[in-house]
Design a protein around this motif. Structure first.
Motif, short mmCIF file in Angstrom:
data_model
loop_
_atom_site.label_atom_id
_atom_site.label_comp_id
_atom_site.label_asym_id
_atom_site.label_seq_id
_atom_site.Cartn_x
_atom_site.Cartn_y
_atom_site.Cartn_z
N ASP A 33 0.86 -1.18 0.00
CA ASP A 33 0.00 0.00 0.00
C ASP A 33 0.90 1.25 0.00
OD1 ASP A 33 -1.69 2.10 0.54
OD2 ASP A 33 -2.59 1.20 2.35
N LYS A 36 1.87 3.14 3.15
CA LYS A 36 2.88 2.67 4.11
C LYS A 36 4.16 3.50 3.95
CE LYS A 36 5.76 -1.10 5.68
NZ LYS A 36 6.12 -2.50 5.70
N GLY A 40 3.24 6.09 6.48
CA GLY A 40 3.88 5.28 7.53
C GLY A 40 5.33 5.65 7.75
N GLU A 85 30.09 6.66 4.85
CA GLU A 85 30.13 5.22 5.05
C GLU A 85 30.04 4.52 3.70
OE1 GLU A 85 26.40 3.50 6.67
OE2 GLU A 85 25.89 5.56 7.18
N CYS A 117 26.07 6.89 10.05
CA CYS A 117 25.57 8.23 9.74
C CYS A 117 26.17 9.32 10.62
CB CYS A 117 24.05 8.27 9.90
SG CYS A 117 23.21 7.19 8.77
N PRO A 156 13.18 -4.57 3.41
CA PRO A 156 12.39 -3.58 4.17
C PRO A 156 13.03 -2.19 4.15
CG PRO A 156 12.72 -5.59 5.48
CD PRO A 156 13.56 -5.73 4.24
N GLN A 208 13.61 -2.74 13.29
CA GLN A 208 12.88 -2.27 14.48
C GLN A 208 13.85 -2.04 15.64
OE1 GLN A 208 9.88 -1.30 14.16
NE2 GLN A 208 9.44 -2.24 12.18
N SER A 210 16.91 -1.10 15.34
CA SER A 210 17.68 0.13 15.07
C SER A 210 16.90 1.35 15.54
CB SER A 210 18.04 0.24 13.58
OG SER A 210 16.92 0.54 12.78
N HIS A 242 18.68 13.38 13.05
CA HIS A 242 19.08 12.50 11.95
C HIS A 242 17.78 11.89 11.40
CE1 HIS A 242 20.70 9.45 9.48
NE2 HIS A 242 20.28 8.46 10.25
N LYS A 247 9.28 9.79 9.41
CA LYS A 247 8.55 9.36 10.62
C LYS A 247 9.50 9.21 11.82
CE LYS A 247 4.50 7.83 11.44
NZ LYS A 247 4.10 6.46 11.39
N LYS A 251 9.09 10.14 15.91
CA LYS A 251 9.36 9.25 17.05
C LYS A 251 10.39 9.89 17.99
CE LYS A 251 8.70 5.03 14.25
NZ LYS A 251 7.53 4.37 14.80
N ASN A 296 17.16 8.94 2.71
CA ASN A 296 18.25 8.90 3.69
C ASN A 296 19.58 9.11 2.97
OD1 ASN A 296 19.86 8.54 5.91
ND2 ASN A 296 19.24 6.43 6.35
N SER A 329 24.47 4.46 13.34
CA SER A 329 24.29 3.09 13.82
C SER A 329 25.60 2.51 14.28
CB SER A 329 23.70 2.23 12.70
OG SER A 329 22.33 2.48 12.60
P1 HMG Z 1 8.94 -2.24 8.10
O1 HMG Z 1 9.24 -3.03 9.30
O2 HMG Z 1 8.64 -2.96 6.84
O3 HMG Z 1 7.74 -1.23 8.38
O4 HMG Z 1 10.12 -1.27 7.78
P2 HMG Z 1 6.68 -1.20 9.57
O5 HMG Z 1 5.83 -2.38 9.52
O6 HMG Z 1 7.35 -0.82 10.87
O7 HMG Z 1 5.82 0.06 9.07
C1 HMG Z 1 6.40 1.33 9.05
C2 HMG Z 1 5.34 2.32 9.50
O8 HMG Z 1 4.31 2.37 8.50
C3 HMG Z 1 4.64 1.94 10.80
O9 HMG Z 1 4.36 3.15 11.48
C4 HMG Z 1 3.34 1.31 10.32
O10 HMG Z 1 2.28 1.39 11.27
C5 HMG Z 1 3.04 2.19 9.11
P3 HMG Z 1 4.73 3.30 13.06
O11 HMG Z 1 3.96 2.24 13.75
O12 HMG Z 1 6.22 3.08 13.15
O13 HMG Z 1 4.33 4.69 13.38
N1 HMG Z 1 2.17 1.57 8.10
C6 HMG Z 1 1.22 2.24 7.45
N2 HMG Z 1 0.80 3.54 7.53
C7 HMG Z 1 -0.20 3.93 6.69
N3 HMG Z 1 -0.82 3.08 5.81
C8 HMG Z 1 -0.44 1.80 5.71
C9 HMG Z 1 0.63 1.33 6.55
N4 HMG Z 1 1.25 0.13 6.71
C10 HMG Z 1 2.20 0.29 7.66
N5 HMG Z 1 -1.04 1.00 4.83
C11 HMG Z 1 11.90 0.00 8.79
C12 HMG Z 1 10.42 -0.07 8.49
C13 HMG Z 1 12.24 1.42 9.21
C14 HMG Z 1 12.24 -0.96 9.90
C15 HMG Z 1 12.70 -0.38 7.50
O14 HMG Z 1 12.42 0.53 6.48
C16 HMG Z 1 14.20 -0.45 7.72
O15 HMG Z 1 14.74 -1.46 8.13
N6 HMG Z 1 14.92 0.69 7.41
C17 HMG Z 1 16.37 0.77 7.57
C18 HMG Z 1 16.78 0.96 9.03
C19 HMG Z 1 16.41 2.34 9.56
O16 HMG Z 1 16.14 3.26 8.81
N7 HMG Z 1 16.46 2.51 10.90
C20 HMG Z 1 16.19 3.79 11.51
C21 HMG Z 1 16.95 3.97 12.83
S1 HMG Z 1 18.69 3.59 12.66
C22 HMG Z 1 19.36 4.98 11.83
O17 HMG Z 1 18.72 5.97 11.70
C23 HMG Z 1 20.72 4.83 11.23
C24 HMG Z 1 20.76 4.65 9.72
O18 HMG Z 1 20.51 5.91 9.10
C25 HMG Z 1 22.10 4.07 9.27
C26 HMG Z 1 23.37 4.76 9.69
O19 HMG Z 1 23.57 5.20 10.79
O20 HMG Z 1 24.28 4.75 8.83
C27 HMG Z 1 19.70 3.72 9.22
#
Ligand code: HMG
Length: 410
Positions: A33, A36, A40, A85, A117, A156, A208, A210, A242, A247, A251, A296, A329
């Protein structure tokens, strides 16, 4: 504690790839969808680098823009740090290519920083220390964040990709942002939330987890910076974070408000939930447009949000206090307070990347997937033609010949 030397960001510029993927297209292709990704995660587009656009080319373009737009003499640069990185060599730093291609003075300290990052914040605070120690002798530092976020097709993390570089000139008497050194708080903990093994072009993430690591780091770095202040947000006009996806900033802001209120905030409790919505709408949401359009960019994500703030409200918010939070990270983090410089409004137009973003090419999902596969081979290709990727009028990586990377201005 009183800060004696006003040090901070004197010039800023962004540069990124010429193409992007619309996340509604990606969602359709992946059978998800679109809400998301757009609601999301808060993302609308993600910048996609072709094999000819790499960490070096983006860093050089951003660095050249910052120097030129703010009338800085390249001979004044006494330190060059590239936070990344997405290195292009196991040994040779991206920074030394950038030093050469920008034509900087040989009497310059040049190096690359890596901590996911966090690398550019590490560079920014190091260059502030270099100035405060007296070693700069009136010279300026150029700190560039440059990265390409690759998680792989169908993962993801895929909708949270992006690419781009942000260049910052750091000096005394900064024209954009004064950072208060005594307000800087730090945090480090060994965690496996996101990493990229030596054998992989793609990052691995425990997604999650992370998010939890990020929020824990925010709470600890903030406490190290300002202690248990229940009233900090009230005195801040903007809170910049960062931004791996938009979203995440919500948080993060929720966690900060929870710390101040001493209670968890949930949708079920109308008053604190409304307070969170209002605070986020005022202090965070207006400055997340570029992140939603670019994705990102790892080391540069926080500073992209800063560019968004300054291009929209540098004049209006002059003299006001803001907070910045950098997370990398693995993990490392810094929280600090800063003041928007009195003359920031005069430079609003110079840092706005709107025209560059407007000119970007929208890729079909097939073109995007082909680009990703071509990128896997790019380091081994002898001859790459920028025109094959619709590129002209810039600096490009044109292949590795005789084990040496080649860069050409086309
Ligand atoms: P996921 O697990 O597939 O997604 O991937 P989800 O199921 O958690 O859904 C995401 C959000 O969408 C949720 O909202 C859902 O409810 C919502 P929340 O509950 O969190 O508020 N949702 C919807 N909303 C509207 N309509 C819908 C719908 N369906 C779901 N139909 C995840 C998400 C971020 C985990 C994934 O993208 C990922 O692994 N990303 C990479 C890691 C990341 O970005 N981590 C962030 C923190 S770590 C960091 O920032 C460091 C980094 O930049 C690296 C570095 O330092 O170099 C990553």
């Amino acid at each position: 504690m009183k800060d004696t030397i006003p040090v901070g960001i004197d010039a800023l510029a962004f540069s990124g790839p010429a193409a992007y993927v619309d996340l509604a297209d990606l969602a359709t292709a992946r059978g998800v969808d679109p809400a998301k990704f757009t609601k999301g995660l808060g993302q609308h587009r993600m910048a996609i680098a072709s094999p000819c656009e790499d960490t070096v080319t983006m860093a050089v373009e951003a660095g050249a823009r910052a120097i030129e737009a703010f009338g800085i003499d390249p001979a004044e640069i006494g330190t060059l740090i590239v936070g990344t990185e997405t290195g292009v060599d196991h040994s040779k730093p991206v920074a030394v290519y950038v030093h050469d291609l920008l034509g900087l003075n040989e009497r310059c300290r040049t190096f690359e920083t890596k901590h996911a990052c966090y690398g550019a914040m590490a560079g920014l605070t190091s260059s502030m220390d270099w100035i405060a120690s007296g070693r700069a002798r009136g010279r300026k530092a150029l700190v560039i964040a440059s990265d390409i976020a690759n998680y792989g097709l169908g993962t993801p993390g895929e909708p949270t990709q992006g690419a781009g570089a942000v260049a910052m000139v750091v000096s005394e008497q900064p024209r954009l942002l004064e950072i208060q050194p005594a307000s800087i708080g730090d945090y480090t903990r060994q965690v496996m939330d996101f990493w990229r093994p030596l054998y992989s072009k793609y990052a691995l993430a425990d997604g999650q987890y992370s998010i939890q690591c990020y929020l824990d780091a925010l709470a600890s770095a903030r406490e190290d910076a300002v202690g248990a202040r229940p009233d900090l947000l009230g005195g801040l006009q903007a809170c910049l974070y960062h931004v791996p996806f938009v979203k995440m900033a919500f948080k993060a802001h929720q966690r900060e408000l929870e710390m101040e209120l001493g209670q968890a905030i949930s949708k079920d409790e109308a008053e604190p939930w409304q307070r969170l919505q209002d605070s986020y709408a005022r202090r965070c949401a207006p400055w997340l447009t570029l992140n939603a359009e670019i994705g990102n960019i790892y080391t540069g994500s926080l500073f992209l949000s800063l560019i968004d703030l300054l291009r929209k409200a540098g004049g209006q918010l002059a003299g006001e206090r803001i907070s910045l939070f950098s997370y990398g990270s693995g993990c490392g983090a810094t929280y600090c307070l800063a003041t928007i410089a009195a003359q920031a409004g005069e430079w609003q137009g110079r840092i706005d990347p709107a025209a560059e973003l407007e000119a970007r090419r929208r890729l079909s999902i097939e073109e995007y997937e082909n680009m990703v596969r071509a990128g896997e081979q790019a380091d081994r290709q002898q001859n790459l033609a920028p025109a094959d990727f619709g590129l002209s009028g810039g600096l490009y990586y044109t292949g590795t010949r005789d084990d040496r990377r080649h860069y050409e201005r086309i």
